[in-house]
Design a protein around this motif. Structure first.
Motif, mmCIF file in Angstrom:
data_model
loop_
_atom_site.group_PDB
_atom_site.id
_atom_site.type_symbol
_atom_site.label_atom_id
_atom_site.label_comp_id
_atom_site.label_asym_id
_atom_site.label_seq_id
_atom_site.Cartn_x
_atom_site.Cartn_y
_atom_site.Cartn_z
ATOM 1 N N THR A 9 0.821 -1.198 0.000
ATOM 2 C CA THR A 9 0.000 0.000 0.000
ATOM 3 C C THR A 9 0.862 1.259 0.000
ATOM 4 O O THR A 9 0.460 2.276 -0.531
ATOM 5 C CB THR A 9 -0.974 0.006 1.192
ATOM 6 O OG1 THR A 9 -0.248 -0.168 2.402
ATOM 7 C CG2 THR A 9 -2.009 -1.083 1.048
ATOM 8 N N GLU A 10 2.078 1.195 0.589
ATOM 9 C CA GLU A 10 2.956 2.360 0.568
ATOM 10 C C GLU A 10 3.557 2.570 -0.818
ATOM 11 O O GLU A 10 3.812 3.697 -1.224
ATOM 12 C CB GLU A 10 4.072 2.198 1.612
ATOM 13 C CG GLU A 10 3.578 2.386 3.023
ATOM 14 C CD GLU A 10 4.653 2.138 4.056
ATOM 15 O OE1 GLU A 10 5.804 1.824 3.679
ATOM 16 O OE2 GLU A 10 4.341 2.246 5.252
ATOM 17 N N GLN A 11 3.779 1.498 -1.571
ATOM 18 C CA GLN A 11 4.363 1.624 -2.896
ATOM 19 C C GLN A 11 3.389 2.271 -3.871
ATOM 20 O O GLN A 11 3.800 2.972 -4.774
ATOM 21 C CB GLN A 11 4.763 0.247 -3.437
ATOM 22 C CG GLN A 11 5.938 -0.369 -2.723
ATOM 23 C CD GLN A 11 6.168 -1.801 -3.161
ATOM 24 O OE1 GLN A 11 5.491 -2.332 -4.029
ATOM 25 N NE2 GLN A 11 7.139 -2.454 -2.548
ATOM 26 N N GLN A 12 2.124 2.030 -3.679
ATOM 27 C CA GLN A 12 1.123 2.526 -4.604
ATOM 28 C C GLN A 12 0.083 3.339 -3.859
ATOM 29 O O GLN A 12 -0.885 2.790 -3.349
ATOM 30 C CB GLN A 12 0.415 1.365 -5.313
ATOM 31 C CG GLN A 12 1.301 0.493 -6.122
ATOM 32 C CD GLN A 12 0.513 -0.687 -6.690
ATOM 33 O OE1 GLN A 12 -0.629 -0.924 -6.358
ATOM 34 N NE2 GLN A 12 1.148 -1.430 -7.568
ATOM 35 N N LEU A 89 -7.347 -4.323 -0.209
ATOM 36 C CA LEU A 89 -8.593 -4.115 0.541
ATOM 37 C C LEU A 89 -8.328 -3.845 2.022
ATOM 38 O O LEU A 89 -9.005 -3.002 2.620
ATOM 39 C CB LEU A 89 -9.542 -5.300 0.374
ATOM 40 C CG LEU A 89 -10.372 -5.286 -0.898
ATOM 41 C CD1 LEU A 89 -11.192 -6.563 -1.022
ATOM 42 C CD2 LEU A 89 -11.276 -4.068 -0.977
ATOM 43 N N VAL A 90 -7.367 -4.518 2.598
ATOM 44 C CA VAL A 90 -7.049 -4.257 4.005
ATOM 45 C C VAL A 90 -6.680 -2.790 4.189
ATOM 46 O O VAL A 90 -7.153 -2.132 5.118
ATOM 47 C CB VAL A 90 -5.908 -5.175 4.506
ATOM 48 C CG1 VAL A 90 -5.335 -4.685 5.816
ATOM 49 C CG2 VAL A 90 -6.408 -6.589 4.652
ATOM 50 N N GLY A 91 -5.857 -2.273 3.291
ATOM 51 C CA GLY A 91 -5.444 -0.879 3.382
ATOM 52 C C GLY A 91 -6.602 0.090 3.214
ATOM 53 O O GLY A 91 -6.607 1.166 3.811
ATOM 54 N N ARG A 129 -8.649 9.976 2.838
ATOM 55 C CA ARG A 129 -7.676 11.070 2.643
ATOM 56 C C ARG A 129 -6.668 11.104 3.789
ATOM 57 O O ARG A 129 -5.478 11.296 3.572
ATOM 58 C CB ARG A 129 -8.404 12.402 2.491
ATOM 59 C CG ARG A 129 -9.064 12.546 1.150
ATOM 60 C CD ARG A 129 -9.557 13.979 0.903
ATOM 61 N NE ARG A 129 -10.131 14.063 -0.420
ATOM 62 C CZ ARG A 129 -11.438 14.042 -0.685
ATOM 63 N NH1 ARG A 129 -12.319 13.980 0.306
ATOM 64 N NH2 ARG A 129 -11.883 14.104 -1.918
ATOM 65 N N ARG A 130 -7.154 10.913 5.006
ATOM 66 C CA ARG A 130 -6.237 10.889 6.166
ATOM 67 C C ARG A 130 -5.236 9.747 6.062
ATOM 68 O O ARG A 130 -4.133 9.830 6.582
ATOM 69 C CB ARG A 130 -7.025 10.769 7.477
ATOM 70 C CG ARG A 130 -7.662 12.066 7.936
ATOM 71 C CD ARG A 130 -8.159 11.993 9.382
ATOM 72 N NE ARG A 130 -8.947 10.812 9.688
ATOM 73 C CZ ARG A 130 -10.278 10.723 9.584
ATOM 74 N NH1 ARG A 130 -10.975 11.761 9.177
ATOM 75 N NH2 ARG A 130 -10.895 9.603 9.901
ATOM 76 N N SER A 131 -5.627 8.663 5.371
ATOM 77 C CA SER A 131 -4.720 7.517 5.236
ATOM 78 C C SER A 131 -3.811 7.638 4.012
ATOM 79 O O SER A 131 -3.047 6.714 3.728
ATOM 80 C CB SER A 131 -5.519 6.213 5.189
ATOM 81 O OG SER A 131 -6.183 6.083 3.956
ATOM 82 N N GLY A 132 -3.915 8.746 3.262
ATOM 83 C CA GLY A 132 -3.024 8.969 2.125
ATOM 84 C C GLY A 132 -3.627 8.705 0.757
ATOM 85 O O GLY A 132 -2.964 8.890 -0.257
ATOM 86 N N CYS A 133 -4.863 8.274 0.692
ATOM 87 C CA CYS A 133 -5.519 8.037 -0.601
ATOM 88 C C CYS A 133 -6.079 9.342 -1.150
ATOM 89 O O CYS A 133 -6.279 10.301 -0.414
ATOM 90 C CB CYS A 133 -6.679 7.053 -0.427
ATOM 91 S SG CYS A 133 -6.188 5.411 0.113
ATOM 92 N N THR A 134 -6.341 9.342 -2.436
ATOM 93 C CA THR A 134 -7.049 10.459 -3.048
ATOM 94 C C THR A 134 -8.415 9.954 -3.484
ATOM 95 O O THR A 134 -8.572 8.784 -3.864
ATOM 96 C CB THR A 134 -6.294 11.039 -4.259
ATOM 97 O OG1 THR A 134 -6.123 10.009 -5.235
ATOM 98 C CG2 THR A 134 -4.932 11.590 -3.855
#
Length: 141
Positions: A9-12, A89-91, A129-134
């Motif tokens: 999840t950090e890579q993408q 999905l976990v992320g 968004r708080r977890s880094g997704c857009t």
């Protein structure tokens, strides 16, 4: 999350699209035919098992007597996901679980879909968004 899931999840950094339609998840009897009122939407899904048939469809025409949950808002992961990817999905679901947002998930060959109660869709966006997704409105195809 395992180290491998965290790395995936950090890579993408994930991007999601929010779809405007109001959806429903409907439970039908096993082997049921798809009713005429079932209308296609941004996602239209039929899943049949020996014990039930589940239908995801536009919520506007679902009869009150049908066993269903609505209104739901759909989000899809943008792009094509590799079927061997681990932890996607976990992320995505962990921030929603922490925010106490219930989900209904579906996967297609290309991507994952997450449906949330429409009243909690804005909170889901904020959690992601708080977890880094857009998150952005879906672009019509």
């Amino acid at each position: 999350m395992t180290e491998q899931q965290t790395e995936q999840t950090e890579q993408q950094p994930l991007s999601l699209s929010r779809f405007p339609e109001t959806l429903a998840v409907v439970r039908l009897a096993p082997g049921a035919e798809i009713p005429e009122w079932a209308e296609s939407s941004s996602i239209f899904s039929i899943t049949a098992t020996a014990t039930e048939t589940s239908l995801v469809c536009a919520g506007r025409s679902v009869p009150k007597k049908a066993r269903h949950q609505k209104p739901l808002t759909a989000f899809s992961v943008d792009g094509q996901l590799d079927l061997s990817a681990v932890g996607i999905l976990v992320g995505l679901l962990t921030p929603l679980a922490e925010a106490e947002i219930p989900v209904f998930t579906l996967s297609t060959y290309d991507t994952d879909w997450i449906l949330v109660p429409t009243a909690k869709a804005d909170a889901a966006e904020e959690a992601w968004r708080r977890s880094g997704c857009t998150v952005a409105p879906a672009v019509p195809a």
